[in-house]
Design a protein around this motif. Structure first.
Motif, PDB file in Angstrom:
ATOM      1  N   PRO A 196       7.570  -1.585 -13.168  1.00  0.00           N
ATOM      2  CA  PRO A 196       7.981  -3.167 -13.155  1.00  0.00           C
ATOM      3  C   PRO A 196       7.951  -2.423 -11.697  1.00  0.00           C
ATOM      4  O   PRO A 196       8.697  -1.917 -10.947  1.00  0.00           O
ATOM      5  N   GLY A 197       7.120  -3.343 -10.904  1.00  0.00           N
ATOM      6  CA  GLY A 197       7.290  -3.744 -10.356  1.00  0.00           C
ATOM      7  C   GLY A 197       6.266  -2.550  -8.617  1.00  0.00           C
ATOM      8  O   GLY A 197       6.337  -2.633  -7.448  1.00  0.00           O
ATOM      9  N   SER A 198       5.208  -2.062  -9.128  1.00  0.00           N
ATOM     10  CA  SER A 198       4.355  -1.019  -8.453  1.00  0.00           C
ATOM     11  C   SER A 198       3.815  -2.166  -8.301  1.00  0.00           C
ATOM     12  O   SER A 198       2.935  -2.899  -8.545  1.00  0.00           O
ATOM     13  N   VAL A 199       3.462  -1.888  -6.243  1.00  0.00           N
ATOM     14  CA  VAL A 199       2.578  -2.438  -5.550  1.00  0.00           C
ATOM     15  C   VAL A 199       1.111  -1.911  -5.182  1.00  0.00           C
ATOM     16  O   VAL A 199       1.659  -0.083  -4.995  1.00  0.00           O
ATOM     17  N   ASP A 200       0.304  -2.290  -4.485  1.00  0.00           N
ATOM     18  CA  ASP A 200      -0.651  -1.639  -3.152  1.00  0.00           C
ATOM     19  C   ASP A 200      -0.710   0.457  -4.062  1.00  0.00           C
ATOM     20  O   ASP A 200      -1.061   0.983  -3.265  1.00  0.00           O
ATOM     21  N   PRO A 201      -1.907   0.277  -5.386  1.00  0.00           N
ATOM     22  CA  PRO A 201      -2.247   0.779  -5.938  1.00  0.00           C
ATOM     23  C   PRO A 201      -3.404   1.250  -5.023  1.00  0.00           C
ATOM     24  O   PRO A 201      -4.536   0.450  -4.782  1.00  0.00           O
TER      25      PRO A 201
END
Length: 505
Positions: free
Chosen positions: A307-312
């Protein structure tokens, strides 16, 4: 060398036994005499082996009742594997099956001696087993790269079959009174399997079939010499890719100033399934995909992200992989990253790529209660794709790049109530080094962990890193940069104030 020895000894005095100093450690194997045979101080009263073939690698769980038949307490139990299987064992764990805590025992690997038919792991019981006493052990492990496609080549739309060979008698180091083996297949399509004759206790066919489960035994093996083999071969349908990551490099970069945890994973994948008997046809593949027919080729990869993972981002050897979909997670829900390679990965084909993303560091980092200058970082050991057919890793390198000036680095792995797919700390190589990045002065402290033979079951394992990081360490870079800029400006001013004009005398 003396410095590292002293550092390790000091660490052992100052830290709990679950934490390991990471200055410089390597996997060590116990050397056994060439003619070594395990002392016959134990006997197996009963043994049940459960073999799961639903993934692209073999998963086994052995529950065995061990009895001390000697006159003295015993604490070293030898776990035997055939020599051609020993180096394929991954994620080996031995636990107390009956204890409520599911206590995990320390396991040591031994040096390989090819002159012996069997190789051994040494299980150190936490409490010596008294004479005539029993303990129930739960042994879980994976056997990687042990499935062979039969036939080795197939048509593009044909079904794939895998073959697995083993012994009906478990390769034990001790006498086993009774034993049996249960095999779980992915489907009921098992065209070929070995039928035994005259070794099963009681009446009935051997194996007994019930749905997708085949049971060999029970066998009365009290008079069978330990190490005796009874070859069994099964061939079953497995219309999924057999994925193997030859190498996984996983980097985690910790930034206190930016409050960010940056993760990047680099994969070198191959499909170990049946190869194509003819040239690949894009038209036939389009028809198969449109009809959603099962295929032994890899179509896509699905990554659950914290949760909270961004900018892949996702890049292969050509460039950005545009055929993708990212669904961000919420507060208590994982995000999902779906990738589709540029081409389907059939048997014998390779695909290398990298993915990365960012997370808020506060979700993974905490200060310790013992002091303001100590921190604890808790991250997954590996993440990777989560797919029904599973994935096996031959070599995994995990690098954790800590802030510049971090020291006294220690690490441990967290065990759950069941197998987490990781070997013991003694089988994980660790090394601390400096990694220089943009505008660093001393270089960033980097913990490198190397382990072999992992499966995707290790996705649920946790890596805990403890390190010291003072306020001066945090301010070193800005102070150094400020001092450097002031020195530069002062030098420019001093040079500019020099009178270089030509004057009359």
């Amino acid at each position: 060398m003396r410095f590292f020895t002293a550092a390790t000894a000091l660490c052992g005095l100052l830290l709990p036994s679950s934490l390991v100093c990471a200055e410089s450690t390597s996997t060590t194997r116990v050397a056994l005499p060439q003619d070594f045979k395990p002392p016959q101080v134990f006997r197996h009263a009963n043994l049940v082996r459960n073999t799961n073939l639903e993934k692209g690698y073999v998963r086994e769980t052995v529950n065995v009742v061990v009895e001390n038949v000697s006159e003295k307490p015993q604490s070293d139990y030898y776990l035997s594997f055939p020599s051609d299987v020993y180096d394929k064992i991954g994620g080996l764990e031995v636990r107390h099956s009956k204890a409520a805590s599911k206590e995990k025992y320390e396991v040591e690997a031994t040096e390989v001696d090819l002159s012996r038919d069997n190789q051994y792991f040494i299980v150190h019981l936490s409490k010596p087993l008294e004479p005539s006493s029993q303990v129930t052990l739960g042994v879980s492990y994976s056997i990687l790269s042990s499935l062979s496609p039969r036939p080795a080549t197939i048509g593009q739309a044909d079904k794939q079959f895998l073959e697995y060979s083993f012994s009906a008698y478990v390769p034990s180091a001790y006498t086993t009174v009774t034993q049996k083996t249960k095999l779980k297949f992915p489907s009921t399509n098992v065209p070929d399997y070995t039928k035994t004759s005259g070794i099963k206790s009681g009446s009935g066919s051997d194996p007994e079939r019930q749905g997708t489960t085949y049971t060999y035994g029970p066998y009365d093996t009290a008079k069978v010499t330990p190490g005796t083999k009874y070859p069994i071969t099964v061939r079953y349908e497995f219309t999924k890719p057999v994925l193997t990551a030859h190498l996984l490099e996983r980097d985690l970069e910790v930034s206190h100033w930016g409050g960010n945890l940056a993760t990047e994973e680099r994969y070198w994948l191959r499909n170990n399934g049946s190869q194509l008997s003819k040239q690949f046809s894009r038209v036939e593949w389009t028809i198969t995909s449109y009809s959603q027919m099962p295929s032994s080729a890899l179509r896509d990869l699905k990554y659950p992200l914290k949760p909270g993972s961004v900018d892949p981002y996702f890049i292969d050897d050509v460039g950005n992989v545009s055929t993708s979909r990212f669904r961000p997670g919420k507060a208590n829900r994982d995000g999902h990253l779906e990738l589709r390679p540029r081409y389907p990965i059939f048997g014998g084909w390779n695909y290398s790529f990298r993915i990365g993303w960012n997370n808020d560091l506060a979700s993974f980092l905490r200060r310790t209660v013992t002091g303001a200058d100590s921190y604890v970082l808790k991250v997954p050991f590996i993440e990777g794709p989560k797919i029904p057919e599973g994935i096996q890793y031959e070599n995994v390198v995990v690098r954790v790049v800590l802030p510049e000036g971090a020291k006294n680095v220690r690490f441990e792995t967290i065990d759950g109530a069941s197998s987490n797919g990781l070997p013991g700390l003694s089988q994980i190589q660790s090394h601390v080094s400096n990694h220089k990045t943009f505008m660093d002065t001393l270089g960033r402290t980097t913990l490198t962990l190397t382990v072999e033979n992992l499966s995707d079951e290790a996705r649920d394992s946790q890596l805990v890193i403890t390190y010291d990081y003072t306020l001066w360490d945090a301010l070193r870079k800005p102070f150094t940069i400020t001092a450097g800029l002031l020195t530069l400006f002062a030098s420019i001013w001093a040079i500019g104030s020099i009178d270089v004009s030509i004057k009359k005398r």
